[in-house]
Write an enzyme that holds these catalytic residues in place. Structure first.
Site, PDB file in Angstrom:
ATOM      1  N   HIS A   1     -49.771 -38.490 -19.644  1.00 48.13           N
ATOM      2  CA  HIS A   1     -48.739 -37.485 -19.885  1.00 48.13           C
ATOM      3  C   HIS A   1     -49.413 -36.263 -20.486  1.00 48.13           C
ATOM      4  O   HIS A   1     -50.051 -36.347 -21.537  1.00 48.13           O
ATOM      5  CB  HIS A   1     -47.655 -38.006 -20.821  1.00 48.13           C
ATOM      6  CG  HIS A   1     -46.533 -37.038 -21.008  1.00 48.13           C
ATOM      7  ND1 HIS A   1     -45.402 -37.030 -20.208  1.00 48.13           N
ATOM      8  CD2 HIS A   1     -46.374 -36.013 -21.894  1.00 48.13           C
ATOM      9  CE1 HIS A   1     -44.601 -36.052 -20.593  1.00 48.13           C
ATOM     10  NE2 HIS A   1     -45.157 -35.423 -21.619  1.00 48.13           N
ATOM     11  N   CYS A   2     -49.268 -35.127 -19.819  1.00 48.50           N
ATOM     12  CA  CYS A   2     -49.942 -33.905 -20.260  1.00 48.50           C
ATOM     13  C   CYS A   2     -48.942 -32.977 -20.945  1.00 48.50           C
ATOM     14  O   CYS A   2     -47.998 -32.499 -20.299  1.00 48.50           O
ATOM     15  CB  CYS A   2     -50.575 -33.196 -19.061  1.00 48.50           C
ATOM     16  SG  CYS A   2     -51.389 -31.649 -19.506  1.00 48.50           S
ATOM     17  N   PRO A   3     -49.131 -32.681 -22.228  1.00 44.70           N
ATOM     18  CA  PRO A   3     -48.187 -31.773 -22.907  1.00 44.70           C
ATOM     19  C   PRO A   3     -48.275 -30.343 -22.401  1.00 44.70           C
ATOM     20  O   PRO A   3     -47.312 -29.583 -22.529  1.00 44.70           O
ATOM     21  CB  PRO A   3     -48.611 -31.874 -24.377  1.00 44.70           C
ATOM     22  CG  PRO A   3     -50.045 -32.291 -24.344  1.00 44.70           C
ATOM     23  CD  PRO A   3     -50.187 -33.170 -23.137  1.00 44.70           C
TER      24      PRO A   3
ATOM     25  N   ASN B   1     -45.997 -30.280 -19.698  1.00 44.43           N
ATOM     26  CA  ASN B   1     -44.764 -30.950 -20.113  1.00 44.43           C
ATOM     27  C   ASN B   1     -44.304 -31.936 -19.042  1.00 44.43           C
ATOM     28  O   ASN B   1     -43.117 -32.000 -18.705  1.00 44.43           O
ATOM     29  CB  ASN B   1     -43.668 -29.927 -20.407  1.00 44.43           C
ATOM     30  CG  ASN B   1     -42.476 -30.553 -21.118  1.00 44.43           C
ATOM     31  OD1 ASN B   1     -42.600 -31.581 -21.786  1.00 44.43           O
ATOM     32  ND2 ASN B   1     -41.309 -29.942 -20.963  1.00 44.43           N
ATOM     33  N   ASN B   2     -45.240 -32.680 -18.504  1.00 49.97           N
ATOM     34  CA  ASN B   2     -44.931 -33.644 -17.454  1.00 49.97           C
ATOM     35  C   ASN B   2     -46.084 -34.631 -17.352  1.00 49.97           C
ATOM     36  O   ASN B   2     -47.166 -34.405 -17.919  1.00 49.97           O
ATOM     37  CB  ASN B   2     -44.743 -32.933 -16.115  1.00 49.97           C
ATOM     38  CG  ASN B   2     -43.749 -33.651 -15.218  1.00 49.97           C
ATOM     39  OD1 ASN B   2     -43.539 -34.855 -15.350  1.00 49.97           O
ATOM     40  ND2 ASN B   2     -43.136 -32.912 -14.308  1.00 49.97           N
TER      41      ASN B   2
END
Length: 388
Positions: A113-115, A118-119
């Site tokens: 999950h990559c901040p 945001n996905n």
């Protein structure tokens, strides 16, 4: 999908991209005359980098990783014994799929999950995310070199004093304020280049092996754990360098396959990795240490009251910090020197003289300081670990 951008991650990422682009444009106008061919070439190249970066960033954020259907089950009902069950989704996890707490669904071929977008990064957007990293490295390095050489070209040393050399033919004359902006831009662009290049390296390494970030961790544990004589773990999705790369970086489209069925190496089964995951979970349950909470912890990310060593040993991850109170029971499965990771269970007083099974209570997973708990040894309590 516009809500994807209304988050601190995309806002910070887009702000850095735009700031560096504007500083790079400033460099062109300060350094080159209006009719200079080199300046025009750099200006066009900067616009190309910006287009490619924003295109792949927005595709990675909006296209998404691909979500398993709610309550998904394999076509063959007998295959469920080889798969993990996901309680939040009330279905089974397909091969290479994992549940993301932030996205609140099971993600196809989940990498992480990559901040910043945001996905999650997964089956559908893995290519776009990798290209985004690649063009960020190229674009930021180009911007850093332009600003660096502009500063060097405008600075001269005369009798030990630092003076500004003004280019009278430039669109914008050099000033101390512009020089400060360029120094700031150099530091920011070099920092972004190095940080993203490290992330790109790990992404490229995993693509060469046809692994995701989560799978590389599973494979590491699979190769390290004890096995029966003659038993060897073979990663089933390693199809060779060329085929591994083509599984992600295709030229004609964004992704290959349906995100559920995957080609495997000759001699391997399609559920080999999921079976290995189930065995690793059984081992983790067997190694679970049960603690009772002796000090309260509010769940803050930077707890100073527990001492400098606890503060400096905070886990380098975005996993939850679990608030606990005296009397809680905590099942720990991962350990650092001053922190433990696990699941908060029922209160200690509620479990007294009671038998319960690990996995049956309401649980909250995350990290807590090790100094807040002590191992639970009580004659009046029977704790049974679930083994299936």
């Amino acid at each position: 999908m516009g809500h994807r951008l209304l988050h601190w991650g995309p806002i910070v990422a887009l702000t850095i991209i735009i700031v560096l682009y504007l500083f790079s444009l400033l460099t062109v106008f300060v350094w080159f005359p209006p009719d200079n061919a080199v300046g025009i070439f750099n200006l066009i190249l900067l616009c190309v980098w910006l287009y490619l970066i924003l295109k792949n960033f927005l595709k990675a954020a909006f296209l998404g990783p691909g979500h398993l259907p709610y309550q998904w089950k394999p076509e063959n009902a007998e295959d469920v014994e080889f798969l993990q069950y996901c309680k939040p989704c009330q279905g089974y996890k397909a091969p290479r799929a994992h549940h993301c707490k932030k996205c609140k669904s099971c993600i196809m071929k989940m990498d992480h999950h990559c901040p910043w977008i945001n996905n999650c990064v997964g089956h559908y957007n893995h290519k776009s995310f990798t290209l985004f990293l690649f063009f960020v490295v190229l674009g930021c390095f180009h911007a850093a070199m332009m600003m660096l050489f502009c500063v060097i070209d405008h600075l001269i040393w005369i009798r030990g004093r630092l003076l500004l050399e003004v280019n009278p033919s430039a669109n914008i004359p050099m000033s101390h304020f512009i020089m400060f902006c360029l120094f700031f831009g150099i530091g920011l662009s070099l920092g972004v280049t190095i940080a993203v290049a490290i992330l790109l390296f790990y992404q490229a390494r995993n693509i060469f092996r046809n692994e995701t970030g989560i799978e590389s961790w599973i494979v590491e544990k699979a190769t390290a754990r004890n096995r029966y004589d003659g038993e060897v773990f073979v990663y089933p999705y390693d199809l060779g360098l060329t085929e591994n790369i083509s599984q992600v970086l295709t030229w004609s489209h964004d992704y290959v396959g349906d995100g559920i069925t995957w080609p495997v190496f000759e001699g391997c089964g399609k559920y080999d990795l999921t079976v290995e995951q189930l065995e690793q979970k059984d081992i983790k349950r067997d190694r679970t240490i049960i603690y009772k909470v002796i000090k309260p912890y509010t769940g803050t990310w930077f707890p100073l009251k527990f001492g400098f060593r606890v503060f400096c040993d905070i886990p380098c991850s975005d996993e939850v910090r679990v608030p606990i109170e005296v009397g809680n029971v905590f099942h720990a499965t991962r350990f650092k020197k001053y922190w433990v990771y696990g699941e908060k269970q029922e209160d200690f007083q509620k479990t007294k003289n009671k038998t319960f099974t690990l996995g049956q209570e309401h649980r909250l997973k995350g990290w807590i300081p090790r100094c807040c708990v002590e191992e639970l040894v009580e004659d009046g309590i029977t704790l049974i670990k679930k083994t299936s």
